[in-house]
Design an enzyme around this catalytic site. Structure first.
Site, mmCIF file in Angstrom:
data_model
loop_
_atom_site.group_PDB
_atom_site.id
_atom_site.type_symbol
_atom_site.label_atom_id
_atom_site.label_comp_id
_atom_site.label_asym_id
_atom_site.label_seq_id
_atom_site.Cartn_x
_atom_site.Cartn_y
_atom_site.Cartn_z
ATOM 1 N N ASP A 111 3.146 -4.172 8.179
ATOM 2 C CA ASP A 111 1.921 -3.415 7.983
ATOM 3 C C ASP A 111 0.769 -4.406 8.169
ATOM 4 O OD1 ASP A 111 -0.371 -2.353 6.926
ATOM 5 O OD2 ASP A 111 0.544 -1.632 5.066
ATOM 6 N N LYS A 134 -10.470 -0.446 10.378
ATOM 7 C CA LYS A 134 -10.572 -1.648 9.547
ATOM 8 C C LYS A 134 -10.910 -2.869 10.394
ATOM 9 C CE LYS A 134 -7.298 -0.020 6.102
ATOM 10 N NZ LYS A 134 -8.050 0.206 4.868
ATOM 11 N N HIS A 152 0.877 -1.175 0.000
ATOM 12 C CA HIS A 152 0.000 0.000 0.000
ATOM 13 C C HIS A 152 0.914 1.225 0.000
ATOM 14 C CE1 HIS A 152 -2.821 2.942 1.758
ATOM 15 N NE2 HIS A 152 -3.787 2.131 1.391
ATOM 16 N N CYS A 208 -4.633 2.559 -3.809
ATOM 17 C CA CYS A 208 -3.406 3.055 -3.180
ATOM 18 C C CYS A 208 -2.263 2.073 -3.385
ATOM 19 C CB CYS A 208 -3.583 3.299 -1.679
ATOM 20 S SG CYS A 208 -4.826 4.511 -1.304
ATOM 21 N N GLN A 266 -4.455 -5.027 7.009
ATOM 22 C CA GLN A 266 -5.462 -5.987 6.514
ATOM 23 C C GLN A 266 -5.374 -7.325 7.251
ATOM 24 O OE1 GLN A 266 -7.824 -5.186 4.485
ATOM 25 N NE2 GLN A 266 -7.053 -3.292 3.575
HETATM 26 N N1 PMP Z 1 -1.743 -0.645 4.560
HETATM 27 C C1 PMP Z 1 -2.689 -1.409 4.014
HETATM 28 C C2 PMP Z 1 -2.333 -2.810 3.566
HETATM 29 C C3 PMP Z 1 -3.989 -0.901 3.881
HETATM 30 O O1 PMP Z 1 -4.929 -1.672 3.327
HETATM 31 C C4 PMP Z 1 -4.273 0.398 4.319
HETATM 32 C C5 PMP Z 1 -5.662 1.005 4.172
HETATM 33 N N2 PMP Z 1 -6.279 0.760 2.954
HETATM 34 C C6 PMP Z 1 -3.252 1.152 4.888
HETATM 35 C C7 PMP Z 1 -2.003 0.603 5.004
HETATM 36 C C8 PMP Z 1 -3.474 2.544 5.395
HETATM 37 O O2 PMP Z 1 -4.360 2.542 6.470
HETATM 38 P P1 PMP Z 1 -4.985 3.898 7.022
HETATM 39 O O3 PMP Z 1 -5.597 4.578 5.815
HETATM 40 O O4 PMP Z 1 -6.029 3.442 7.993
HETATM 41 O O5 PMP Z 1 -3.900 4.682 7.634
#
Ligand code: PMP
Length: 404
Positions: free
Chosen positions: A199, A225, A122, A359, A202
């Site tokens: 990270d 999430k 991401h 993203c 998910q």
């Molecule tokens: N890493 C991953 C794998 C994600 O799916 C996301 C959110 N889509 C993020 C980081 C970023 O999370 P946040 O927008 O809650 O900061």
């Protein structure tokens, strides 16, 4: 079994809503989860019975709010196998990764050092490292992926040399849903003396997580999430690393002594939590942890994998190209139809999915597409949502191909 999940579904009031006059099939859980009544009640209870600013009050109400906030920290620690003082509350995964990147690695790395990532990250686990690399002269290197988007272990061994000082990767990616062999990779990286940041955006709330067992030095995740509010998340850091991590924000509550020209800071995690904190967010996250552990993370993992598999099979049978699936996440396209058009057609039928680059632009390049549709189920979805998605995609295909 189904009865149990039916009952659980009733805990989520939003799922009974309609969208565009149709029963809602909410399949965008990888973007954000819905909230159970227990979490909503915890937030309401806090504001109705306990709201006060934390740490500052000598009065009982403020002390109760402080105790609720710190009790949430303890729950989060137990949830991932850490100690309470290793849990820093942040705004979410993005700010957690930025804290590790600019509070710690920014000051540890230099020319000749390498940061190992994958092309499936991401943007929030890519761009901070690009910036750290620019600031320090360190270089980014990438672990090779196999056809399914999982890191190829033999290839990884070649990239993870003694130059690598940090391995940073998502435990589960947000487009293909691939669960990476994090434990094996962490062991490989450690053998070379590297640190490991995971990270977990998910992964947390979708499968059991034990940071020590995974071998992670830092672990980042978001409350929204995993059933809690937006604006709250966690950076786990090993105690000795957090001790060496510099705060990125300075101000009230993080200080020990202040003079006109200097200040000393509290120990971690307080030194990272400057200013008034998101108390209700932390409490909502504690309530989410209680709710999730009440169901059981193994059961959640199996349930989501089953829904993901059903969606992938149904979509393929309906003529979609499935790029990958794992957990409750499926990435797909209908040949010849832009995913945004598909998502709009599904919206009219009450089906919420996401379309775009998610993203993860480098992953789109790796897949050789400009965008994909993503359906993501959570444990509170059911077969009716899977059916709605598959029928909706079939109807959209007929519509766009002019056969309807
Ligand atoms: N890493 C991953 C794998 C994600 O799916 C996301 C959110 N889509 C993020 C980081 C970023 O999370 P946040 O927008 O809650 O900061």
């Amino acid at each position: 079994m189904d009865k149990k999940w039916n009952k659980i579904r009733q805990d989520f009031p939003l799922l009974a809503e309609k969208m565009n006059g149709e029963p809602l099939a909410y399949l965008d859980n990888a973007a954000t989860s819905q909230k159970p009544r227990a979490v909503i009640a915890a937030i309401k209870d806090f504001y109705e019975k306990e709201n006060a600013n934390i740490y500052r009050g000598t009065y009982a109400l403020s002390q109760a709010a402080t105790a609720a906030y710190e009790s949430a920290r303890k729950k989060l620690a137990a949830f991932i196998g850490a100690e309470a003082d290793e849990i820093v509350f942040t705004k979410g995964t993005t700010s957690a990764i930025n804290l590790a990147a600019f509070g710690y690695f920014r000051w540890q790395l230099g020319p000749g050092d390498e940061i190992a990532l994958t092309a499936a990250e991401h943007h929030s686990n890519l761009i901070p490292w690009q910036q750290v690399a620019k600031a320090t002269g360190a270089k980014l290197v990438f672990l090779p992926l196999d056809k399914k988007g999982a890191v190829d272990l033999a290839g990884a061994e070649k990239v993870l040399t003694s130059r690598v000082r940090l391995l940073a990767l998502a435990q589960v990616d947000n487009v293909l849903g691939t669960e990476q062999p994090v434990k094996e990779l962490a062991a490989m990286a450690k053998k070379q003396g590297a640190l490991v940041l995971i990270d977990g955006a998910q992964a947390a709330g979708h499968l059991p997580v034990d940071v020590k067992e995974l071998g992670s030095d830092f672990y980042a995740f978001s409350g929204h999430k995993m059933l809690a509010q937006t604006g709250i998340g966690v950076l786990y850091g090993r105690r000795e690393l957090l001790e060496q991590t510099r705060p990125l924000e300075f101000g009230g509550e993080m200080i020990r002594e202040v003079s006109l020209t200097d200040a000393s800071f509290k120990p971690a995690p307080q030194k990272f939590e400057a200013g008034s904190q998101n108390v209700s967010g932390a409490i909502s996250l504690g309530a989410a942890v209680d709710y999730l552990t009440g169901i059981g993370l193994e059961a959640i993992r199996d349930r989501e994998a089953s829904l993901g598999r059903q969606m992938a099979q149904g979509l393929e049978a309906a003529g979609a190209t499935v790029y990958g699936y794992g957990g409750g996440i499926v990435a797909f396209n209908l040949p010849g139809i832009h995913p945004h058009d598909l998502a709009t057609a599904l919206d009219a039928q009450g089906i919420a999915i996401r379309a775009g680059q998610h993203c993860a632009q480098p992953l789109m390049d790796w897949l050789g597409v400009s965008a994909v549709a993503r359906a993501s189920a959570a444990f509170y979805n059911d077969e009716s949502d899977v059916r709605a998605l598959v029928q909706g995609v079939s109807a959209a295909k007929e519509f766009f191909n002019g056969t309807r």
